[in-house]
Design a protein around this motif. Structure first.
Motif, short mmCIF file in Angstrom:
data_model
loop_
_atom_site.label_atom_id
_atom_site.label_comp_id
_atom_site.label_asym_id
_atom_site.label_seq_id
_atom_site.Cartn_x
_atom_site.Cartn_y
_atom_site.Cartn_z
N GLU A 125 4.76 1.57 16.90
CA GLU A 125 4.84 0.14 17.22
C GLU A 125 3.67 -0.63 16.62
O GLU A 125 3.83 -1.74 16.12
N ARG A 126 2.48 -0.03 16.67
CA ARG A 126 1.31 -0.71 16.10
C ARG A 126 1.41 -0.77 14.57
O ARG A 126 1.04 -1.76 13.96
N LEU A 127 1.92 0.28 13.94
CA LEU A 127 2.10 0.27 12.49
C LEU A 127 3.14 -0.78 12.10
O LEU A 127 2.96 -1.48 11.10
N GLU A 143 2.45 -3.92 9.65
CA GLU A 143 3.27 -4.21 8.47
C GLU A 143 3.83 -5.62 8.55
O GLU A 143 3.92 -6.32 7.53
N ASN A 144 4.19 -6.05 9.73
CA ASN A 144 4.68 -7.41 9.91
C ASN A 144 3.57 -8.42 9.62
O ASN A 144 3.82 -9.47 9.01
N LEU A 185 1.07 -7.94 7.56
CA LEU A 185 0.90 -7.95 6.10
C LEU A 185 2.01 -8.76 5.44
O LEU A 185 1.76 -9.53 4.51
N TYR A 186 3.22 -8.58 5.93
CA TYR A 186 4.35 -9.37 5.41
C TYR A 186 4.05 -10.86 5.58
O TYR A 186 4.20 -11.64 4.63
N ASN A 187 3.63 -11.25 6.78
CA ASN A 187 3.32 -12.66 7.04
C ASN A 187 2.18 -13.17 6.15
O ASN A 187 2.25 -14.30 5.65
N LEU A 188 1.16 -12.35 5.94
CA LEU A 188 0.06 -12.75 5.06
C LEU A 188 0.56 -12.98 3.63
O LEU A 188 0.19 -13.97 2.99
N HIS A 189 1.38 -12.06 3.15
CA HIS A 189 1.87 -12.21 1.78
C HIS A 189 2.81 -13.41 1.65
O HIS A 189 2.79 -14.10 0.62
N LYS A 190 3.62 -13.67 2.67
CA LYS A 190 4.49 -14.86 2.63
C LYS A 190 3.64 -16.13 2.68
O LYS A 190 3.95 -17.10 1.97
N LEU A 191 2.58 -16.13 3.48
CA LEU A 191 1.68 -17.27 3.51
C LEU A 191 0.96 -17.41 2.16
O LEU A 191 0.79 -18.51 1.64
N GLY A 192 0.58 -16.28 1.56
CA GLY A 192 -0.01 -16.30 0.23
C GLY A 192 0.95 -16.89 -0.79
O GLY A 192 0.54 -17.66 -1.66
N GLU A 193 2.21 -16.56 -0.66
CA GLU A 193 3.24 -17.13 -1.54
C GLU A 193 3.28 -18.65 -1.38
O GLU A 193 3.36 -19.39 -2.38
N THR A 194 3.18 -19.12 -0.15
CA THR A 194 3.18 -20.57 0.11
C THR A 194 1.93 -21.24 -0.47
O THR A 194 2.03 -22.25 -1.16
N PHE A 195 0.76 -20.66 -0.15
CA PHE A 195 -0.48 -21.20 -0.72
C PHE A 195 -0.40 -21.26 -2.24
O PHE A 195 -0.75 -22.26 -2.87
N THR A 230 3.73 -12.42 -7.37
CA THR A 230 3.01 -11.25 -6.89
C THR A 230 3.05 -11.18 -5.37
O THR A 230 3.33 -10.13 -4.79
N PHE A 231 2.79 -12.31 -4.72
CA PHE A 231 2.86 -12.33 -3.26
C PHE A 231 4.27 -12.05 -2.75
O PHE A 231 4.46 -11.34 -1.77
N ARG A 232 5.28 -12.59 -3.44
CA ARG A 232 6.66 -12.36 -3.03
C ARG A 232 7.03 -10.88 -3.09
O ARG A 232 7.62 -10.32 -2.17
N LEU A 233 6.63 -10.23 -4.18
CA LEU A 233 6.93 -8.80 -4.34
C LEU A 233 6.22 -7.96 -3.29
O LEU A 233 6.81 -7.02 -2.72
N MET A 234 4.97 -8.27 -3.01
CA MET A 234 4.23 -7.51 -1.99
C MET A 234 4.87 -7.72 -0.62
O MET A 234 4.97 -6.77 0.17
N ALA A 235 5.30 -8.94 -0.31
CA ALA A 235 5.95 -9.21 0.98
C ALA A 235 7.22 -8.38 1.11
O ALA A 235 7.49 -7.81 2.19
N GLU A 236 8.00 -8.27 0.05
CA GLU A 236 9.23 -7.47 0.09
C GLU A 236 8.92 -6.00 0.38
O GLU A 236 9.63 -5.35 1.16
#
Length: 144
Positions: free
Chosen positions: A8-10, A14-15, A17-27, A38-44
């Motif tokens: 559950e913690r993992l 991961e969620n 990290l997904y949120n960070l990469h999606k926010l990075g995509e927005t920034f 790059t951010f989009r691919l990492m989020a996927e």
């Protein structure tokens, strides 16, 4: 810590990290469009990791494995103590993501060493992807 708590913690991490990469995509969309893909691919990839871990949790894949014997000695800190990230800039986001990717890489590497067969292979693959994310984030950071 119980096995389901670990998973559950993992999944939570991961969620995050997904949120960070999606926010990075927005920034990046507004500040550095060349970084968006790059951010989009990492989020996927983080989403795929989360789904893999959710599958392990629901199927009980790690029960009856050697992980049970090592739960207390896995050195899960600092990964499991990461709090919700609230970056205010692209630079802060990249630095936070770098730290989390490192934590994930280290833990998945430990799990791959403990487990056998396909489970070991899955965690090795996930560790390798986290390592690649760290490298990509380092390159992004250096280009700021």
């Amino acid at each position: 810590m119980r096995l389901d708590e670990l998973l559950e913690r993992l999944i939570w991490q991961e969620n995050e990290l997904y949120n960070l990469h999606k926010l990075g995509e927005t920034f990046a969309t507004f500040e550095r469009p060349e970084m968006t893909e790059t951010f989009r691919l990492m989020a996927e990839e983080e989403l795929r990791h989360r789904r893999t871990l959710e599958g392990m949790l629901s199927k009980g894949s790690l029960k009856e494995t050697a992980v049970i014997d090592y739960l207390d000695s896995l050195s899960l800190e600092p990964m499991l103590s990461d709090e919700r990230a609230k970056p205010e800039s692209l630079e802060e986001l990249i630095l936070e993501a770098l730290i989390r990717e490192k934590h994930a890489y280290e833990l998945y590497t430990r799990l791959a060493e403990i487990l056998d067969g396909s489970l070991s292979h899955i965690f090795k693959m996930m560790a390798g992807e986290e390592l690649k994310h760290g490298y990509r984030l380092k390159l992004l950071y250096e280009s700021l």
